[in-house]
Motif scaffolding. Sequence first.
Motif, PDB file in Angstrom:
ATOM      1  N   CYS A 108      -1.638   3.497  -4.705  1.00  0.00           N
ATOM      2  CA  CYS A 108      -0.236   3.393  -4.333  1.00  0.00           C
ATOM      3  C   CYS A 108       0.347   2.122  -4.960  1.00  0.00           C
ATOM      4  O   CYS A 108      -0.353   1.118  -5.132  1.00  0.00           O
ATOM      5  CB  CYS A 108      -0.097   3.353  -2.819  1.00  0.00           C
ATOM      6  SG  CYS A 108       1.598   3.581  -2.239  1.00  0.00           S
ATOM      7  N   GLU A 109       1.603   2.194  -5.296  1.00  0.00           N
ATOM      8  CA  GLU A 109       2.300   1.049  -5.891  1.00  0.00           C
ATOM      9  C   GLU A 109       2.044  -0.223  -5.078  1.00  0.00           C
ATOM     10  O   GLU A 109       1.956  -0.200  -3.854  1.00  0.00           O
ATOM     11  CB  GLU A 109       3.792   1.358  -5.924  1.00  0.00           C
ATOM     12  CG  GLU A 109       4.660   0.316  -6.577  1.00  0.00           C
ATOM     13  CD  GLU A 109       6.123   0.707  -6.557  1.00  0.00           C
ATOM     14  OE1 GLU A 109       6.952  -0.088  -7.026  1.00  0.00           O
ATOM     15  OE2 GLU A 109       6.446   1.814  -6.063  1.00  0.00           O
ATOM     16  N   LEU A 186       5.771   3.980  -4.219  1.00  0.00           N
ATOM     17  CA  LEU A 186       5.939   3.926  -2.769  1.00  0.00           C
ATOM     18  C   LEU A 186       7.141   4.769  -2.341  1.00  0.00           C
ATOM     19  O   LEU A 186       8.181   4.732  -2.997  1.00  0.00           O
ATOM     20  CB  LEU A 186       6.171   2.487  -2.325  1.00  0.00           C
ATOM     21  CG  LEU A 186       4.970   1.555  -2.232  1.00  0.00           C
ATOM     22  CD1 LEU A 186       5.453   0.117  -2.073  1.00  0.00           C
ATOM     23  CD2 LEU A 186       4.102   1.940  -1.050  1.00  0.00           C
ATOM     24  N   THR A 188      10.436   5.348  -0.167  1.00  0.00           N
ATOM     25  CA  THR A 188      11.403   4.459   0.489  1.00  0.00           C
ATOM     26  C   THR A 188      12.339   5.304   1.335  1.00  0.00           C
ATOM     27  O   THR A 188      12.552   6.490   1.060  1.00  0.00           O
ATOM     28  CB  THR A 188      12.215   3.652  -0.531  1.00  0.00           C
ATOM     29  OG1 THR A 188      12.976   4.549  -1.358  1.00  0.00           O
ATOM     30  CG2 THR A 188      11.306   2.806  -1.418  1.00  0.00           C
ATOM     31  N   CYS A 258      -0.317   7.046  -0.982  1.00  0.00           N
ATOM     32  CA  CYS A 258       0.836   6.430  -0.323  1.00  0.00           C
ATOM     33  C   CYS A 258       1.140   7.140   0.994  1.00  0.00           C
ATOM     34  O   CYS A 258       1.134   8.367   1.063  1.00  0.00           O
ATOM     35  CB  CYS A 258       2.064   6.476  -1.237  1.00  0.00           C
ATOM     36  SG  CYS A 258       1.885   5.515  -2.755  1.00  0.00           S
TER      37      CYS A 258
END
Length: 334
Positions: A108-109, A186, A188, A258
């Motif tokens: 994940c980022e 990710l 948001t 994520c």
Amino acid sequence: NAGPDLYICSDDNQIDLAATVQVIKKPYVLNWSASVSGGTFNSGSGSPLYSFLNGTYDLPNNYTGSSITLTLATTIIGCDGVITDDMTVYILPDPTATISVTGASTICENNGSEITITGTPETTVTYNINGGSNQTTNLDTSGISVINTGVLSSNTTYNLISSSYTSVTPCNNSLSSSATITVNPLPTVDAGSAQDVCSGESITLNGTIGGGASNATWSSNNSGTFSNQNSLNSTYTPSISSGTVTLTLTTDDPSGPCNAVSDTVVITVFEAPTVDAGSAQEVCSGESITLNGTIGGGATSATWTSDSGGTFSNQNSLNSTYTPSISSGTVTLT
């Protein structure tokens, strides 16, 4: 002195000799020999002695061994015995290396992973990241170097460029393997700004999502209804008459590492005002009447108005007195 030991690459087929001999006052004979057959000693330039000591040696054709020992022998005429000295030519294979992702290959980022380069021990490997500037890492005696990627924000590829022995020889071998770490963005979410609403009325929500999120769902900590829980711009009707309701917008749980994320928005519900101007009344011209207004719900005050003039003793009093200005007819008071 036959000269220092040498390290050469597997594709080298000739070495330069660098032998020395102490001046001997008696006649002597020098002789080169090799531990394998098929090679050739060649004279260099200069004086006969210098040419002999500092010539070249051609390795046997297609030699596959790892070393050859060259011996310089000195025989002094009239003396017994032979004085010898050896030098060793070490033939190194082409250095090589491979690369692999030994940490998570999909992350994940804003997380990191681990890359491992495995190859010929005690070599230096040149690589780049996403085609950027070249970097190097040294493989230890076990032939391994572990690289921590640090925090990554996008897909990242490590490309091997070449491998060379770290200290003993400039042998260099081009490489072409690579390893890629996939970075998932990710998710948001933003549930929007706080809103106010009167009881019984509806509001339009203003949610947004981004990153790895593809959809989101509304939920409430109280009752009430959504026109569509899966629409970012759903309408919401509270069921309470006054107070606050917290609405939560939660993204889907995307495939991969994520996790889903949530955001909340507070809706303040105000009780709807109520008003009653009272019953119809009759009055003679020139006389006044006492009004009987009432308010309720969220209302705290009220103001009287007339569609046909007249005077109020107090326009802001629910029980104001009103004197019409017309001599006959009807007046509507609001």
